[in-house]
Design a protein around this motif. Structure first.
Motif, PDB file in Angstrom:
ATOM      1  N   PHE A 197       0.817  -1.209   0.000  1.00 51.23           N
ATOM      2  CA  PHE A 197       0.000   0.000   0.000  1.00 51.23           C
ATOM      3  C   PHE A 197       0.854   1.263   0.000  1.00 51.23           C
ATOM      4  CE2 PHE A 197      -2.337  -3.458   1.879  1.00 51.23           C
ATOM      5  CZ  PHE A 197      -3.545  -3.408   1.209  1.00 51.23           C
ATOM      6  N   ALA A 198       2.127   1.122  -0.355  1.00 46.63           N
ATOM      7  CA  ALA A 198       3.023   2.269  -0.468  1.00 46.63           C
ATOM      8  C   ALA A 198       3.875   2.097  -1.719  1.00 46.63           C
ATOM      9  CB  ALA A 198       3.909   2.392   0.769  1.00 46.63           C
ATOM     10  N   ASP A 199       4.166   3.209  -2.402  1.00 44.33           N
ATOM     11  CA  ASP A 199       4.929   3.202  -3.643  1.00 44.33           C
ATOM     12  C   ASP A 199       6.280   3.879  -3.449  1.00 44.33           C
ATOM     13  OD1 ASP A 199       2.775   2.028  -5.073  1.00 44.33           O
ATOM     14  OD2 ASP A 199       1.817   3.990  -5.226  1.00 44.33           O
ATOM     15  N   TYR A 244       2.823  10.829  -0.955  1.00 44.36           N
ATOM     16  CA  TYR A 244       3.514   9.599  -0.587  1.00 44.36           C
ATOM     17  C   TYR A 244       3.121   9.187   0.822  1.00 44.36           C
ATOM     18  CZ  TYR A 244       6.706  12.303   2.394  1.00 44.36           C
ATOM     19  OH  TYR A 244       7.230  13.102   3.374  1.00 44.36           O
ATOM     20  N   ALA A 245       3.397   7.939   1.138  1.00 41.94           N
ATOM     21  CA  ALA A 245       3.105   7.392   2.457  1.00 41.94           C
ATOM     22  C   ALA A 245       4.333   6.670   2.989  1.00 41.94           C
ATOM     23  CB  ALA A 245       1.918   6.433   2.400  1.00 41.94           C
ATOM     24  N   ALA A 275       1.267   2.632   6.234  1.00 44.57           N
ATOM     25  CA  ALA A 275       0.387   2.199   5.152  1.00 44.57           C
ATOM     26  C   ALA A 275       0.053   0.724   5.333  1.00 44.57           C
ATOM     27  CB  ALA A 275       1.059   2.424   3.795  1.00 44.57           C
ATOM     28  N   THR A 276      -1.197   0.432   5.716  1.00 43.82           N
ATOM     29  CA  THR A 276      -1.628  -0.937   5.979  1.00 43.82           C
ATOM     30  C   THR A 276      -2.913  -1.217   5.225  1.00 43.82           C
ATOM     31  OG1 THR A 276      -2.994  -0.359   7.896  1.00 43.82           O
ATOM     32  CG2 THR A 276      -0.650  -0.725   8.298  1.00 43.82           C
ATOM     33  N   VAL A 280      -4.195   4.190   5.166  1.00 40.02           N
ATOM     34  CA  VAL A 280      -2.978   4.746   4.596  1.00 40.02           C
ATOM     35  C   VAL A 280      -2.935   6.220   4.993  1.00 40.02           C
ATOM     36  CG1 VAL A 280      -1.674   5.275   2.517  1.00 40.02           C
ATOM     37  CG2 VAL A 280      -2.982   3.153   2.647  1.00 40.02           C
ATOM     38  N   ILE A 281      -1.917   6.600   5.733  1.00 39.36           N
ATOM     39  CA  ILE A 281      -1.762   7.989   6.155  1.00 39.36           C
ATOM     40  C   ILE A 281      -0.697   8.632   5.277  1.00 39.36           C
ATOM     41  CG2 ILE A 281      -1.129   9.529   8.048  1.00 39.36           C
ATOM     42  CD1 ILE A 281      -2.138   7.392   9.963  1.00 39.36           C
TER      43      ILE A 281
END
Length: 728
Positions: free
Chosen positions: A666-668, A699-700, A705-706, A710-711
């Motif tokens: 869940f993060a790039d 971005y996270a 990011a779970t 996602v914060i």
């Protein structure tokens, strides 16, 4: 404690005072800048005092190295045969840090998980965090506050404005720094009067104003120091921050990221004799933030008291004695803003918690740390023999309108203690460090008790074999660390409180974690590499950390009679009930490996740095490999800067590339570009500017990011600051 008590009155008046103060600082800044344009330049020696840059001293060598706070044998970071990094006061000013997350930008191997609670941080070193895996220390006092929930578990509250220096030790090589630190150690040292006062000054004061454009955030900080005589001085600092919700790189406001924070510190240094020193300190914080969708307000008061005594006698080389005593008290109140429906922790049935209900989390941590280093020689071999012991006791008391927090963050007492001996031998090009540490612990509540102990070794061998390459050192280390289970991991119980309900199961049979690390590194230090006054510092290391008996949350099926999870027939068919259980278990072996690199070059007019952290980690359970969820992003950070106008103006930029770990779906990948500038307009006025996330990237942090949330982090953020100082 006095500053925290006054916090409520300050909060009511903070908006007007902050605006007035910053307006005054801005007016002074404009007038002083015009005056400075007509002044002659200061001598370079004065400029070195006026700015916080590492400028050349009278000998022409660039001053960069300072002894690390955590060193027990008087070493700098580059001299230490371990992965040690230092964040200096000059770097802190350049970063214009708002939260601890900003403090560690570009430091390899360390990440900070903040969730939406930006001023409450959980420190991650090499993929390990929470429950004491990383020992976070402020002026010698352990910071052990913990509250169970989704996201961060172990929270640290320290304002960057109070900090003079931060040291980071990565890996379980810290045999002499306390029990449990299988991930590493972070030591925050607050400001000292001796460093704040200039030569010849008896007193000095400064005021800083800072504005953050993204969160409409205001910071006001005031510092004052007084030198009574050569034997005694005192310094005090107070900081007020008022920040709203920020916007991410997509222009969306991230709700519940705002906070109000009042913090302060007082530190007095007393020198009874020429070779002894006593530091008495207090650090306090009062902070407020919100959680849930208008669900609850949280108010934290934390007070840390420390007393640190040291006596060193050059005439008696066996004497370098340190005695540290500390107390850290944290009190967190959670007030429900509206009535909410939860599940009863005993019955699992829905109940209503009325608006205004208060849940309290209270932690008191006492600490004692004593050690001595004896230095002597046998023939051509130099010896540094360090021996000592430490003791830390946590007392957790939680209360709730329905007793819920007594289950989810249980009350209890835990005591950990240890004793160690370390020998460092130096012979020409060879250095050897051998150490043994004995750890013990006990943990109990009203119904049960558990305990354990272990002996942990360390061996480090370093060589500097090339006479033509002075300053180059290779080293190899094997070290073990021991972490006892925490109160929450052992005693957590009751029914899950909201959304769905299922039992938490305590586990008094938890075994402590054992970290076993191999590390191979290189240190390189060189002055006068290209020019007579330039400096290069370089550290690199490869490590492999195996954690036996790794503790993590495990889901058990109520339909499996061997799992120990009870089926609740009375709740079958009840909306929200799930026939599972949650329990902390020694469910796997964790394997973490990686590479770290950091280098800094300073030639006076030009300076730059490069750091990298590449990490991979997973757990093995019954032969199955699973990604370790606490592995942070791998990253490469580059910095380049320049000093002009006889070092009065420094400016530059930073570029950081981040690649999330394998399990962070869940993060790039993302790249951050930052700019910074600092202008010493006059002897007593400094102007600072910083642009973070210049390209406004959305971005996270992979740790935030779970699958459930996602914060996203801050988008483009401009920071403007001014510091006015006077003294005499």
């Amino acid at each position: 404690m006095g500053l925290v008590v006054l916090g409520h009155e300050m909060k009511r008046r903070a908006g007007a005072r902050t605006a007035l103060l910053l307006a005054g600082v801005a007016t002074i800044a404009l007038g002083s800048a015009q005056a400075h344009a007509q002044e002659t330049s200061q001598p370079q020696a004065d400029q070195a005092q006026q700015t916080a840059q590492p400028l050349p001293d009278d000998t022409g060598a660039t001053v960069l190295d300072t002894i690390t706070v955590v060193s027990r044998t008087g070493e700098t970071a580059i001299e230490t045969m371990a992965s040690v990094s230092q964040v200096s006061g000059e770097q802190l000013e350049r970063r214009m840090a708002t939260t601890p997350q900003d403090v560690f930008f570009g430091v390899p191997g360390i990440s900070v998980q903040t969730d939406a609670k930006r001023a409450a941080s959980s420190v991650n070193i090499r993929g390990l965090q929470d429950f004491g895996r990383v020992a976070v220390i402020v002026d010698g006092a352990r910071q052990n506050f913990q509250r169970s929930g989704h996201g961060t578990q172990s929270l640290v509250f320290i304002d960057p404005e109070l900090i003079q220096q931060v040291d980071v030790i990565r890996g379980p090589i810290a045999n002499t720094y306390g029990s449990g630190a299988i991930g590493g150690v972070v030591f925050f040292e607050t400001k000292d009067a001796e460093d704040f006062l200039r030569d010849g000054e008896t007193y000095a004061a400064s005021v800083t104003g800072l504005y953050d454009t993204n969160a409409s955030g205001w910071t006001t900080s005031a510092t004052g120091a007084y030198k009574f005589n050569e034997a005694a001085d005192v310094i005090a600092n107070i900081v007020w921050r008022d920040y709203g919700d920020y916007e991410d790189g997509g222009g969306d406001r991230v709700v519940r990221t705002g906070f109000d924070l009042l913090s302060g510190m007082i530190k007095s240094t007393i020198r009874p004799t020429e070779n002894s020193e006593l530091k008495l300190g207090w650090v306090g914080v009062g902070e407020s933030w919100s959680e849930g969708i208008g669900t609850s307000d949280l108010d934290l008061n934390q007070n840390t008291f420390t007393a640190r005594y040291n006596i060193t006698d050059d005439a008696r080389s066996w004497l370098d004695l340190h005695v540290n005593v500390s107390y850290n008290g944290a009190d967190l109140d959670q007030t429900y803003r509206r009535s909410i429906t939860q599940f009863d922790p005993d019955t699992g049935r829905p109940i209503v918690i009325p608006a205004g209900s208060l849940t309290n989390y209270d932690l008191g941590t006492w600490g004692l740390d004593i050690w001595n280093t004896s230095r002597f020689e046998t023939g051509e071999v130099s010896h540094e023999l360090t021996y000592g012991g430490d003791w830390v006791s946590d007392d957790v008391v939680t209360t709730s309108p329905i007793g819920g927090s007594d289950f989810y963050t249980p009350s209890g007492k835990r005591t950990v203690w240890g004793a160690y001996i370390q020998e460092k031998l130096t012979y020409d090009w060879l250095q050897i460090i051998g150490a043994l540490r004995y750890d013990g612990y006990s943990l109990d509540d009203d119904s049960q008790e558990t305990s354990g102990n272990r002996l942990s070794p360390r061996l480090t061998v370093g060589v500097s074999p090339f006479e033509a390459l002075s300053g180059l050192q290779f080293y190899g280390t094997y070290a073990e660390g021991y972490r006892s289970p925490s109160i929450s991991e052992t005693l957590i119980g009751g029914m899950h409180p909201s959304g769905v309900t299922f039992p938490f199961l305590p586990n008094p049979n938890l075994k402590p974690e054992t970290g076993k690390t191999w590390e191979f590194g290189v240190n390189y230090s060189q002055d006068g590499l290209i020019w007579s006054d330039d400096t290069l510092r370089l550290k690199a290391a490869y490590y492999n950390n195996d954690v036996d008996n790794y503790i993590g949350g495990t889901t058990l099926s109520a339909f499996d009679p061997t799992s120990g999870c009870p089926l609740r027939p009375d709740l079958l068919g009840t909306p929200g009930y799930i026939p599972i259980c949650f329990q902390y278990q020694n469910f796997a072996e964790a394997k973490i490996n990686g590479f770290e690199f950091e280098a800094f070059y300073d030639a006076g007019r030009y300076f730059g740095g490069l750091s990298a952290s590449i990490i991979d980690g997973y757990t093995i359970e019954q032969g199955e490999r699973e990604d370790l969820l606490t592995i942070p992003a791998s990253q490469v950070t580059a910095q380049l800067g320049m000093r002009v106008l006889e070092n009065a103006l420094s400016f530059g930029g930073e570029v950081q590339y981040n690649a999330p770990p394998k399990g962070a779906t869940f993060a790039d990948d993302y790249t951050l570009v930052n700019l910074f500038a600092s202008y010493q307009a006059t002897e007593n006025l400094r102007l600072d500017f910083r642009a973070d996330n210049l390209l406004d990237v959305k971005y996270a942090n992979p740790l935030n990011a779970t699958t459930t949330s996602v914060i996203y982090e801050q988008g483009l953020t401009l920071k403007l600051g001014a510091t006015m100082r006077f003294g005499g």
